[in-house]
Scaffold this motif. Structure first.
Motif, PDB file in Angstrom:
ATOM      1  N   GLY A  50       0.827  -1.203   0.000  1.00  0.00           N
ATOM      2  CA  GLY A  50       0.000   0.000   0.000  1.00  0.00           C
ATOM      3  C   GLY A  50       0.859   1.250   0.000  1.00  0.00           C
ATOM      4  O   GLY A  50       2.087   1.199   0.079  1.00  0.00           O
ATOM      5  N   ASN A  51       0.169   2.377  -0.093  1.00  0.00           N
ATOM      6  CA  ASN A  51       0.866   3.669  -0.089  1.00  0.00           C
ATOM      7  C   ASN A  51       1.334   4.004   1.310  1.00  0.00           C
ATOM      8  O   ASN A  51       0.710   3.601   2.301  1.00  0.00           O
ATOM      9  N   ASP A  52       2.413   4.763   1.393  1.00  0.00           N
ATOM     10  CA  ASP A  52       2.844   5.282   2.691  1.00  0.00           C
ATOM     11  C   ASP A  52       1.657   6.014   3.302  1.00  0.00           C
ATOM     12  O   ASP A  52       0.861   6.640   2.592  1.00  0.00           O
ATOM     13  N   THR A  53       1.535   5.922   4.638  1.00  0.00           N
ATOM     14  CA  THR A  53       0.336   6.457   5.276  1.00  0.00           C
ATOM     15  C   THR A  53       0.651   7.041   6.640  1.00  0.00           C
ATOM     16  O   THR A  53       1.700   6.757   7.225  1.00  0.00           O
ATOM     17  N   THR A  54      -0.265   7.844   7.130  1.00  0.00           N
ATOM     18  CA  THR A  54      -0.212   8.393   8.484  1.00  0.00           C
ATOM     19  C   THR A  54      -1.455   7.916   9.209  1.00  0.00           C
ATOM     20  O   THR A  54      -2.572   7.987   8.675  1.00  0.00           O
ATOM     21  N   ILE A  55      -1.266   7.399  10.429  1.00  0.00           N
ATOM     22  CA  ILE A  55      -2.405   6.939  11.223  1.00  0.00           C
ATOM     23  C   ILE A  55      -2.382   7.613  12.585  1.00  0.00           C
ATOM     24  O   ILE A  55      -1.329   7.973  13.103  1.00  0.00           O
ATOM     25  N   PHE A  56      -3.556   7.808  13.138  1.00  0.00           N
ATOM     26  CA  PHE A  56      -3.722   8.366  14.477  1.00  0.00           C
ATOM     27  C   PHE A  56      -4.191   7.243  15.385  1.00  0.00           C
ATOM     28  O   PHE A  56      -5.120   6.511  15.046  1.00  0.00           O
ATOM     29  N   VAL A  57      -3.531   7.076  16.535  1.00  0.00           N
ATOM     30  CA  VAL A  57      -3.938   6.060  17.505  1.00  0.00           C
ATOM     31  C   VAL A  57      -4.131   6.711  18.859  1.00  0.00           C
ATOM     32  O   VAL A  57      -3.466   7.685  19.208  1.00  0.00           O
ATOM     33  N   ASN A  98       2.767  -2.970  16.853  1.00  0.00           N
ATOM     34  CA  ASN A  98       2.314  -2.330  18.078  1.00  0.00           C
ATOM     35  C   ASN A  98       3.154  -1.083  18.328  1.00  0.00           C
ATOM     36  O   ASN A  98       4.191  -1.150  18.980  1.00  0.00           O
ATOM     37  N   PRO A  99       2.704   0.081  17.806  1.00  0.00           N
ATOM     38  CA  PRO A  99       3.485   1.303  18.023  1.00  0.00           C
ATOM     39  C   PRO A  99       3.391   1.749  19.481  1.00  0.00           C
ATOM     40  O   PRO A  99       2.305   1.803  20.052  1.00  0.00           O
ATOM     41  N   LEU A 100       4.542   2.036  20.059  1.00  0.00           N
ATOM     42  CA  LEU A 100       4.573   2.472  21.457  1.00  0.00           C
ATOM     43  C   LEU A 100       4.683   3.984  21.590  1.00  0.00           C
ATOM     44  O   LEU A 100       4.522   4.528  22.675  1.00  0.00           O
ATOM     45  N   SER A 101       4.976   4.640  20.456  1.00  0.00           N
ATOM     46  CA  SER A 101       5.107   6.096  20.487  1.00  0.00           C
ATOM     47  C   SER A 101       4.883   6.641  19.079  1.00  0.00           C
ATOM     48  O   SER A 101       4.841   5.892  18.107  1.00  0.00           O
ATOM     49  N   SER A 102       4.750   7.949  19.002  1.00  0.00           N
ATOM     50  CA  SER A 102       4.641   8.603  17.701  1.00  0.00           C
ATOM     51  C   SER A 102       5.956   8.447  16.954  1.00  0.00           C
ATOM     52  O   SER A 102       7.020   8.337  17.554  1.00  0.00           O
ATOM     53  N   GLY A 103       5.873   8.436  15.627  1.00  0.00           N
ATOM     54  CA  GLY A 103       7.096   8.361  14.835  1.00  0.00           C
ATOM     55  C   GLY A 103       6.884   7.618  13.534  1.00  0.00           C
ATOM     56  O   GLY A 103       5.761   7.243  13.179  1.00  0.00           O
ATOM     57  N   ASP A 121       8.213  -5.361  -1.077  1.00  0.00           N
ATOM     58  CA  ASP A 121       7.615  -4.034  -1.058  1.00  0.00           C
ATOM     59  C   ASP A 121       7.907  -3.397   0.286  1.00  0.00           C
ATOM     60  O   ASP A 121       8.166  -4.089   1.285  1.00  0.00           O
ATOM     61  N   THR A 122       7.860  -2.069   0.305  1.00  0.00           N
ATOM     62  CA  THR A 122       8.134  -1.283   1.506  1.00  0.00           C
ATOM     63  C   THR A 122       6.972  -0.339   1.754  1.00  0.00           C
ATOM     64  O   THR A 122       6.400   0.206   0.813  1.00  0.00           O
ATOM     65  N   ILE A 123       6.633  -0.159   3.029  1.00  0.00           N
ATOM     66  CA  ILE A 123       5.642   0.844   3.407  1.00  0.00           C
ATOM     67  C   ILE A 123       6.191   1.617   4.604  1.00  0.00           C
ATOM     68  O   ILE A 123       6.817   1.037   5.497  1.00  0.00           O
ATOM     69  N   ASN A 124       5.977   2.932   4.588  1.00  0.00           N
ATOM     70  CA  ASN A 124       6.325   3.810   5.705  1.00  0.00           C
ATOM     71  C   ASN A 124       5.023   4.238   6.364  1.00  0.00           C
ATOM     72  O   ASN A 124       4.144   4.779   5.699  1.00  0.00           O
ATOM     73  N   VAL A 125       4.934   3.996   7.665  1.00  0.00           N
ATOM     74  CA  VAL A 125       3.738   4.353   8.421  1.00  0.00           C
ATOM     75  C   VAL A 125       4.140   5.378   9.475  1.00  0.00           C
ATOM     76  O   VAL A 125       4.965   5.103  10.343  1.00  0.00           O
ATOM     77  N   THR A 126       3.572   6.574   9.358  1.00  0.00           N
ATOM     78  CA  THR A 126       3.799   7.599  10.366  1.00  0.00           C
ATOM     79  C   THR A 126       2.690   7.481  11.391  1.00  0.00           C
ATOM     80  O   THR A 126       1.507   7.543  11.046  1.00  0.00           O
ATOM     81  N   VAL A 127       3.073   7.295  12.650  1.00  0.00           N
ATOM     82  CA  VAL A 127       2.102   7.130  13.734  1.00  0.00           C
ATOM     83  C   VAL A 127       2.042   8.420  14.531  1.00  0.00           C
ATOM     84  O   VAL A 127       3.067   8.962  14.939  1.00  0.00           O
ATOM     85  N   GLN A 128       0.819   8.906  14.707  1.00  0.00           N
ATOM     86  CA  GLN A 128       0.579  10.057  15.577  1.00  0.00           C
ATOM     87  C   GLN A 128      -0.185   9.540  16.783  1.00  0.00           C
ATOM     88  O   GLN A 128      -1.328   9.118  16.675  1.00  0.00           O
TER      89      GLN A 128
END
Length: 144
Positions: A50-57, A98-103, A121-128
């Motif tokens: 998939g496309n690189d994405t930003t998610i809010f948790v 399991n993201p433990l922090s933003s980044g 394939d590579t995906i970059n996930v930015t976690v907020q």
């Protein structure tokens, strides 16, 4: 063809390949046979994380992202996570972590079919990560 009757060939394309063998013996006996083989050359699978994405948790916890894959020969054997902390499964087709922090979290996965053909394939996930709200009622005061 070898003396034991074995023969080998390396097909370069898929399709029908006909081979004719002619044999003879020392007494003048002869025979001819034609064999047709339907050859399918394996094609590599295709992996799309998939496309690189930003998610809010709201806080730490498992996050799963769907991905897709195709294989023209329907012989996918495995998928492995080559980089990043998490898990990747074929069914369901999910990448979980399991993201433990933003980044920024980067994942590289590799899909392999039963013939050894691969795709990565590579995906970059930015976690907020959610920040706790801060209440400010102002300075303490006394009202008469």
């Amino acid at each position: 063809m070898s003396a034991s009757g074995l023969w080998c060939f390396t097909p370069v394309t898929s399709g029908s390949i006909s081979v004719t063998a002619k044999v003879s013996d020392s007494c003048g006996g002869r025979d001819t046979v034609t064999m047709t083989y339907n050859v399918i050359i394996n094609s590599a699978p295709n992996l799309a994380l998939g496309n690189d994405t930003t998610i809010f948790v709201c806080g730490p916890g498992n996050v799963c992202l769907p991905y897709t894959f195709t294989d023209p020969n329907n012989n996918v054997a495995s998928i492995v996570l080559k980089s990043g902390l998490g898990t990747v499964t074929l069914s369901p087709a999910e990448l979980c972590f399991n993201p433990l922090s933003s980044g920024l979290y980067t994942f590289v996965a590799e899909l392999t079919d039963s013939c050894g053909a691969k795709d990565k394939d590579t995906i970059n996930v930015t976690v907020q990560m959610n920040h706790l709200p801060v209440a400010d009622a102002g300075r303490d005061s006394t009202v008469f």
